[in-house]
Design a protein around this motif. Structure first.
Motif, PDB file in Angstrom:
ATOM      1  N   ALA A   1       0.827  -1.206   0.000  1.00 17.11           N
ATOM      2  CA  ALA A   1       0.000   0.000   0.000  1.00 17.11           C
ATOM      3  C   ALA A   1       0.866   1.261   0.000  1.00 17.11           C
ATOM      4  N   PRO A   2       1.630   1.485  -1.070  1.00 12.24           N
ATOM      5  CA  PRO A   2       2.564   2.624  -1.076  1.00 12.24           C
ATOM      6  C   PRO A   2       1.891   3.980  -1.179  1.00 12.24           C
ATOM      7  N   LEU A   3       0.616   4.005  -1.551  1.00 12.55           N
ATOM      8  CA  LEU A   3      -0.093   5.276  -1.676  1.00 12.55           C
ATOM      9  C   LEU A   3      -0.797   5.686  -0.393  1.00 12.55           C
ATOM     10  N   THR A   4      -0.580   4.951   0.689  1.00 16.67           N
ATOM     11  CA  THR A   4      -1.234   5.277   1.952  1.00 16.67           C
ATOM     12  C   THR A   4      -0.763   6.639   2.452  1.00 16.67           C
ATOM     13  N   PRO A   5      -1.648   7.631   2.546  1.00 16.10           N
ATOM     14  CA  PRO A   5      -1.230   8.943   3.045  1.00 16.10           C
ATOM     15  C   PRO A   5      -0.896   8.883   4.535  1.00 16.10           C
ATOM     16  N   ALA A   6       0.019   9.709   4.956  1.00 17.10           N
ATOM     17  CA  ALA A   6       0.435   9.721   6.360  1.00 17.10           C
ATOM     18  C   ALA A   6      -0.737   9.992   7.290  1.00 17.10           C
ATOM     19  N   TRP A   7      -1.685  10.853   6.860  1.00 17.81           N
ATOM     20  CA  TRP A   7      -2.783  11.206   7.768  1.00 17.81           C
ATOM     21  C   TRP A   7      -3.743  10.037   7.985  1.00 17.81           C
ATOM     22  N   PHE A   8      -3.785   9.066   7.072  1.00 14.41           N
ATOM     23  CA  PHE A   8      -4.586   7.870   7.322  1.00 14.41           C
ATOM     24  C   PHE A   8      -4.113   7.194   8.607  1.00 14.41           C
ATOM     25  N   ILE A   9      -2.803   7.035   8.719  1.00 17.77           N
ATOM     26  CA  ILE A   9      -2.235   6.335   9.871  1.00 17.77           C
ATOM     27  C   ILE A   9      -2.314   7.204  11.118  1.00 17.77           C
ATOM     28  N   GLU A  10      -2.079   8.508  10.962  1.00 17.25           N
ATOM     29  CA  GLU A  10      -2.180   9.412  12.106  1.00 17.25           C
ATOM     30  C   GLU A  10      -3.598   9.427  12.668  1.00 17.25           C
ATOM     31  N   ASP A  11      -4.604   9.451  11.778  1.00 17.37           N
ATOM     32  CA  ASP A  11      -6.005   9.419  12.234  1.00 17.37           C
ATOM     33  C   ASP A  11      -6.335   8.075  12.870  1.00 17.37           C
ATOM     34  N   LEU A  12      -5.743   7.022  12.357  1.00 16.47           N
ATOM     35  CA  LEU A  12      -5.971   5.685  12.907  1.00 16.47           C
ATOM     36  C   LEU A  12      -5.454   5.597  14.338  1.00 16.47           C
ATOM     37  N   ILE A  13      -4.266   6.103  14.566  1.00 17.77           N
ATOM     38  CA  ILE A  13      -3.680   6.092  15.909  1.00 17.77           C
ATOM     39  C   ILE A  13      -4.524   6.929  16.870  1.00 17.77           C
ATOM     40  N   LYS A  14      -4.967   8.102  16.404  1.00 17.35           N
ATOM     41  CA  LYS A  14      -5.824   8.951  17.242  1.00 17.35           C
ATOM     42  C   LYS A  14      -7.130   8.238  17.581  1.00 17.35           C
ATOM     43  N   GLY A  15      -7.676   7.513  16.611  1.00 17.65           N
ATOM     44  CA  GLY A  15      -8.916   6.796  16.837  1.00 17.65           C
ATOM     45  C   GLY A  15      -8.783   5.723  17.894  1.00 17.65           C
TER      46      GLY A  15
ATOM     47  N   GLU B  11      -5.667   9.909  -4.470  1.00 19.71           N
ATOM     48  CA  GLU B  11      -6.192   8.623  -4.899  1.00 19.71           C
ATOM     49  C   GLU B  11      -5.493   7.523  -4.102  1.00 19.71           C
ATOM     50  N   PHE B  12      -6.203   6.425  -3.919  1.00 21.62           N
ATOM     51  CA  PHE B  12      -5.639   5.325  -3.137  1.00 21.62           C
ATOM     52  C   PHE B  12      -5.936   4.003  -3.827  1.00 21.62           C
ATOM     53  N   TRP B  13      -4.916   3.147  -3.877  1.00 23.84           N
ATOM     54  CA  TRP B  13      -5.111   1.790  -4.405  1.00 23.84           C
ATOM     55  C   TRP B  13      -3.992   0.903  -3.867  1.00 23.84           C
ATOM     56  N   GLU B  14      -4.310  -0.354  -3.644  1.00 26.94           N
ATOM     57  CA  GLU B  14      -3.310  -1.318  -3.187  1.00 26.94           C
ATOM     58  C   GLU B  14      -2.818  -2.140  -4.368  1.00 26.94           C
ATOM     59  N   LEU B  15      -1.583  -2.610  -4.266  1.00 29.08           N
ATOM     60  CA  LEU B  15      -1.039  -3.442  -5.327  1.00 29.08           C
ATOM     61  C   LEU B  15      -1.355  -4.904  -5.005  1.00 29.08           C
ATOM     62  N   ASN B  16      -2.421  -5.401  -5.623  1.00 26.19           N
ATOM     63  CA  ASN B  16      -2.856  -6.776  -5.395  1.00 26.19           C
ATOM     64  C   ASN B  16      -2.547  -7.694  -6.570  1.00 26.19           C
TER      65      ASN B  16
END
Length: 266
Positions: A106-120, A243-248
């Protein structure tokens, strides 16, 4: 809270062998391997104390060390990324409040996705783990539907109830809507982003649980938590124009490179 990011990466993928070593060319024309781009995505996250690559393969180890990543070797017996994260965490001796699994596809994962996840996870003590979900606009939903129509798994969808407590995850497109949507129109379908933040005790317990029928049918590691009655927080995140996409699948390489070019990502 102290945070560790683990990037699990294996060479012998069933759908796409050697995937972590696949080269992706960015907007500047520079090619970097998938594992390097995933590591760079992890390093961009604020408030993280340590990032490690967890692998069982010397070729991935050599590539990760080439670009400066810390590597933790794990067993070939790990059935999925969560089991690999659990073993890596044990191998380094623990000591963190939150362990994040940023899967190496998942190289397109934005940093704020993970930051929001940790906050959650910090804000919801009832949750034993958290994972991001992204509301699909019509164009993304159409892509998911097209992949399924062609027999490909293009992504995973999630449904959740009150308090964003996870109910189910599927490689099928759920919930059923029975209608079409404009390219930029919000839909009731949520794309599951393959990142997890665990409480260490929940992560440590995971490998000891039996694999249930739903995990077996869907091939989704997160279903083991639901099948064992564990509370999963689906943290809704915002794309902010990204945009977001995983390499599957091999066909995803061109799609991801086009997304990187369109967003000006090097």
């Amino acid at each position: 809270m102290s945070v560790l990011i683990v990037i699990p990466a294996r060479y012998a993928s069933t759908r796409y062998p050697a995937k972590p070593l696949v080269a992706l060319t960015g907007a500047s024309g520079v090619a970097k391997t998938l594992i390097q781009r995933s590591w760079e995505a992890a390093m961009a996250v604020k408030g993280v104390d340590r990032v490690v690559v967890a692998t069982d393969d010397d070729r991935i180890k050599a590539e990760a060390e080439r670009f400066g990543a810390e590597v933790v070797m794990t067993s070939v017996d790990c059935a999925n990324g969560t089991e690999r994260c659990a073993e890596a965490y044990a191998n380094i001796g623990g000591g963190y409040d939150i362990v994040v699994n940023l899967q190496g596809d998942a190289p397109l994962t934005p940093a704020w996705f993970i930051e929001d996840l940790i906050k959650g996870l910090e804000a919801n003590p009832w949750a034993e783990l958290a994972t991001p979900v992204l509301r699909c606009e019509g164009a993304m939903l159409a892509s998911l539907r097209e992949d399924r129509a062609q027999g490909r798994v293009g992504g995973t969808t999630a449904v959740f109830g009150a308090g964003n407590r996870g109910l189910y995850f599927s490689k099928e497109v759920i919930p059923y809507t029975g209608k079409g949507y404009g390219p930029a129109e919000p839909t009731p379908v949520f794309h599951h982003v393959g990142v997890y933040a665990y409480r260490p005790e929940t992560l440590a317990a995971y490998p000891s649980w039996p694999v249930g029928p739903l995990e077996t049918l869907e091939g989704l590691e997160q279903l083991r938590f639901l099948e064992n009655g564990r509370a999963v927080l689906c943290a809704e995140v915002e794309a902010r124009g990204r945009e977001f996409w995983e390499l599957n699948n091999p066909s995803d390489v061109a799609r991801i490179e086009a997304m990187m070019a369109g967003m000006g990502l090097e």
